[in-house]
Design an enzyme around this catalytic site. Structure first.
Site, PDB file in Angstrom:
ATOM      1  N   HIS A  18       0.688  -1.289  -0.059  1.00 24.67           N
ATOM      2  CA  HIS A  18       0.313   0.233   0.180  1.00 24.67           C
ATOM      3  C   HIS A  18       0.823   1.306   0.061  1.00 24.67           C
ATOM      4  CE1 HIS A  18       1.153   0.281   4.233  1.00 24.67           C
ATOM      5  NE2 HIS A  18       0.318  -0.173   4.717  1.00 24.67           N
ATOM      6  N   HIS A  21       4.076   1.731   2.436  1.00 25.02           N
ATOM      7  CA  HIS A  21       5.250   0.765   2.023  1.00 25.02           C
ATOM      8  C   HIS A  21       5.995   1.820   0.566  1.00 25.02           C
ATOM      9  CE1 HIS A  21       2.716  -2.653   3.846  1.00 25.02           C
ATOM     10  NE2 HIS A  21       3.492  -2.877   4.077  1.00 25.02           N
ATOM     11  N   CYS A 126      -0.553 -10.098  22.119  1.00 22.29           N
ATOM     12  CA  CYS A 126      -1.067  -9.695  21.275  1.00 22.29           C
ATOM     13  C   CYS A 126      -1.079  -9.997  20.269  1.00 22.29           C
ATOM     14  CB  CYS A 126      -1.376  -7.879  21.167  1.00 22.29           C
ATOM     15  SG  CYS A 126      -1.810  -6.986  19.605  1.00 22.29           S
ATOM     16  N   CYS A 129      -0.202  -8.144  16.624  1.00 24.21           N
ATOM     17  CA  CYS A 129       1.390  -8.040  16.578  1.00 24.21           C
ATOM     18  C   CYS A 129       2.221  -8.892  16.688  1.00 24.21           C
ATOM     19  CB  CYS A 129       1.861  -7.140  17.966  1.00 24.21           C
ATOM     20  SG  CYS A 129       0.834  -5.468  18.229  1.00 24.21           S
ATOM     21  N   CYS A 143      -4.126  -3.146  22.760  1.00 26.88           N
ATOM     22  CA  CYS A 143      -2.882  -2.863  21.994  1.00 26.88           C
ATOM     23  C   CYS A 143      -3.001  -2.124  21.438  1.00 26.88           C
ATOM     24  CB  CYS A 143      -2.997  -3.762  21.181  1.00 26.88           C
ATOM     25  SG  CYS A 143      -2.006  -3.719  19.885  1.00 26.88           S
ATOM     26  N   HIS A 146      -3.280  -2.536  17.715  1.00 23.10           N
ATOM     27  CA  HIS A 146      -4.688  -3.083  17.068  1.00 23.10           C
ATOM     28  C   HIS A 146      -5.961  -2.577  18.491  1.00 23.10           C
ATOM     29  CE1 HIS A 146      -1.350  -6.052  15.937  1.00 23.10           C
ATOM     30  NE2 HIS A 146      -2.203  -6.005  14.978  1.00 23.10           N
ATOM     31  N   LYS A 295      -5.856   6.632   9.893  1.00 24.45           N
ATOM     32  CA  LYS A 295      -5.037   5.255   9.464  1.00 24.45           C
ATOM     33  C   LYS A 295      -5.840   4.797   8.166  1.00 24.45           C
ATOM     34  CE  LYS A 295      -2.930   2.504  12.583  1.00 24.45           C
ATOM     35  NZ  LYS A 295      -2.860   1.579  13.663  1.00 24.45           N
ATOM     36  N   LYS A 298      -8.864  -1.691   6.618  1.00 25.17           N
ATOM     37  CA  LYS A 298      -9.483  -2.117   5.793  1.00 25.17           C
ATOM     38  C   LYS A 298     -10.896  -2.386   5.983  1.00 25.17           C
ATOM     39  CE  LYS A 298      -7.146  -6.231   3.477  1.00 25.17           C
ATOM     40  NZ  LYS A 298      -6.601  -7.581   4.371  1.00 25.17           N
TER      41      LYS A 298
END
Ligand code: ME8
Length: 636
Positions: A18, A21, A126, A129, A143, A146, A295, A298
């Site tokens: 994405h 990256h 978690c 992670c 977390c 997440h 952020k 999905k």
């Protein structure tokens, strides 16, 4: 010769690449290209991180094995690199056998030294992670990454004595101000290190996870994914004996985002220290891209595909936008409006217009022939001081990874040149035969300024840089770019040669045109074709097809070669959908095929039919079904 080793994180293969990256990889590519311009010998590494629970879970969702899944997604990460004009020297995968060997040898060394011990542990974990957390790291008991409540788990595991090295690490960070840049992340890490470090759990029992590297000292455990992943940076250089390792390792700077400074700033230096390997030179840490203010996720549906953005705006425009918009170290926001505004103002307007204005005037007033400065030209007309100042500010900013600032310095020169045109009014000089010499000087100074700009933008916009250099009648060195020192001498454009009329460097993006669907009230565009009868229509044999495989046709960014199942036969169809779809996107899609179209050859490849797609502005959307008809069945 100086050397430089740059790396990106190796990306997890649990989802396709994405925007985030793409940013890190482009930033590392830009930094590498800049080092090349300084004359350095460079090595640039990227790759994929393929072990661990995340990958197992993603593979399970797709009903496939972790290895098959990793192969598929790793290929997507590899395929995206040339599309983004990223020139890495190597692509590492943590499933490479050579890497596995190095991880085992590093583990064995640390174990033999007594820095790894076995113990039973109860902690909060978690699964997202894949790590244990300390209470103080949680946000409202959840977390921080997440937003889920970690589970309490108890198991026997191997632990790495990180605590033993805490004082050493603090001292190293304090005495090496460049170790973590920018400064705010160095401070963040030092403040984290004020609390006692807990030892790191570096194993996972095979009863819970088998997809990993077996510990060299216990067959029943695999290595914790971070302990495996970080080692990639030395594997790729041929650790321990490779010449590359000796040459490049001391020069290492890792590019990472702020999400992974702890593994890179704490685990990794301590692992190296414990294994008796020199510590890397430093970390370049950047912030996060948000999309439409949130952020990327999905569930929000705002995960931005760099291939799609590049397809729409062009690779140089995308690279420019990323480097210019984000202040390295801080977060930035990606929206379509912001990228369109940058393209229209900085690229189409400032740079594109300057280029086309200057070359057009040279064409109009001197039939394209370069006059050069008049012998008695006014020294005040020289643009050399502005160009040299831009080069110096640019060089300083690039060396500090302040890409936005480096580009802003170049654009100061662009803006100085635009003002220079207004102040010197070449159109007025052209009307006065006595001032032809001044006109020659003014245009020559501008062409030289443009040469500087073209040379300096190469790390960010290599294609545009090459286009401008060629349009100025200059030849690029064989390596494809000019060293910084070669840009500097003023007056390199040859006099007397003729330049062609300018091409458009960056077309303006028409905001209207980017709407995906035409507004309902407007008439259909393009206009409807003439009416046909049902008999005319029945001549077309439409069939349901399923795409079995797809690949790009070399030298074409538009054409994909598809193998399409039509029930009793498989047809090869060449489809012009390559700007809207990657091969991976279309495999498995059910499509409508015109089955009785006369076969033709396209770019040397046989095409036996056609797949139907809607043409939405510049994008194509493949036709499909609301259901899954059998391949080959007729469509009426
Ligand atoms: O952490 N903005 O892999 P990963 C900017 N495998 N950059 C972003 C970003 C965003 N919104 N999202 C991701 C891993 N990145 C480990 C690394 S290294 C030995 C192992 C970029 O796939 C950024 O570089 O989660 C970030 O650090 C990295 O992707 C995380 O990639």
């Amino acid at each position: 010769m100086t050397c430089q080793y740059y790396t990106t994180p190796i990306y997890y293969v649990n989802a396709k690449p994405h925007l985030g990256h793409a940013y890190t990889s482009i930033a590392a590519d830009v930094a590498t290209r800049f080092k090349k311009m300084e004359g350095a010998d460079t090595f640039f590494l990227t790759g994929t991180d393929e072990h661990g629970d995340k990958i197992v879970q993603a593979a399970e969702k797709e009903n496939t094995t972790p290895k098959a899944y990793a192969d598929k997604i790793s290929k997507l990460f590899q395929d995206v690199l040339p599309l983004l004009n990223i020139e890495n020297n190597h692509f590492i995968r943590t499933t490479d056998p050579g890497h596995i060997e190095v991880v085992k040898s590093v583990l064995a060394t640390i174990y033999d030294k007594g820095d790894i011990y076995f113990s039973s542990y109860e902690g909060i974990y978690c699964f997202g992670c894949e790590r244990f957390y300390q209470e103080r790291e949680l946000v409202d008991g959840k977390c921080p990454d997440h937003g889920t409540v970690p589970e309490t788990i108890k198991e026997s595991n191997y632990f790495f004595k990180m605590s033993k090295y805490q004082d050493w690490l603090i001292e190293h960070i304090e005495t090496h101000p460049d170790f973590i840049r920018p400064e705010q992340y160095r401070k963040e890490l030092l403040s984290f290190l004020k609390e006692p470090l807990e030892d790191l759990c570096i194993s996972r029992p095979k009863t819970r996870l088998t997809w990993g590297i077996t510990l060299p000292f216990d067959e029943d455990y695999v290595t914790y994914v971070w302990f495996d992943a970080l080692v990639n940076y030395i594997t790729a250089l041929g650790y321990p004996d490779g010449d590359r390792f000796k040459k490049f390792w001391p020069t290492t700077r890792h590019f990472v985002a702020k999400d992974i400074i702890k593994p890179h700033g704490i685990y990794w230096p301590i692992m190296l220290k414990a294994a008796g390997i020199d510590i890397y030179n430093g970390l370049n840490v950047h912030g996060f891209w948000n999309v439409q203010g949130s952020k990327m996720s999905k569930s929000i549906g705002n995960v931005t595909d760099p291939v799609e953005v590049t397809g729409r705006f062009g690779v140089d425009a995308f690279r420019y936008f990323l480097m210019r918009e984000m202040v390295f170290g801080l977060d930035a926001n990606f929206t379509e409006d912001v990228i369109v505004a940058r393209i229209n103002s900085d690229l189409a307007n400032d740079l594109g217009n300057l280029f086309s204005r200057v070359l057009s005037m040279n064409y109009k007033y001197f039939k394209g022939s370069i006059q050069g400065p008049a012998a008695d030209s006014d020294k005040d007309l020289s643009l050399e001081p502005e160009a040299t100042a831009a080069l110096e500010a640019y060089t300083k900013a690039m060396a500090e990874c302040r890409f936005h600032k480096a580009l802003a310095s170049v654009w100061e020169l662009v803006s100085a040149m635009n003002k220079y045109i207004v102040a010197n009014e070449p159109w007025a000089l052209a009307k006065d035969p006595a001032r032809t010499g001044d006109l020659g000087t003014v245009l020559y100074e501008l062409l030289e300024g443009i040469r500087f700009v073209a040379g300096l933008i190469w790390p960010v916009m290599p294609e545009t840089s090459g286009k401008i250099i060629a349009a100025l009648g200059l030849e690029l060195p064989e390596k494809g770019f000019f060293n910084l020192d070669a840009i500097r001498p003023w007056g390199q454009i040859p006099r007397g040669i003729s330049l062609a009329k300018p091409q458009i460097l960056f077309p303006r993006v028409d905001v209207e045109k980017k709407a995906v669907e035409p507004p309902a009230a407007k008439p259909l565009k393009p206009a409807l074709k003439e009416e046909i009868t049902i008999d005319d229509f029945s001549k077309i044999d439409l069939r349901a097809g399923k795409i079995l495989s797809a690949e790009r046709i070399e030298k074409s960014d538009k054409l994909l070669k598809l193998q399409v199942n039509l029930g009793t036969q498989t047809r090869q169809i060449v489809a012009g959908i390559g700007k809207s779809y990657t091969p991976e996107d279309v495999v498995g899609k059910e499509v409508i095929v015109v089955a009785n179209l006369k076969p033709v050859k396209l770019m040397g490849e046989l095409s036996e039919g056609m797949v139907l797609a809607a043409s939405v502005k510049k994008n194509l959307v493949l036709s499909g079904f609301n259901g899954s008809p059998k391949p080959g069945c007729p469509i009426k």
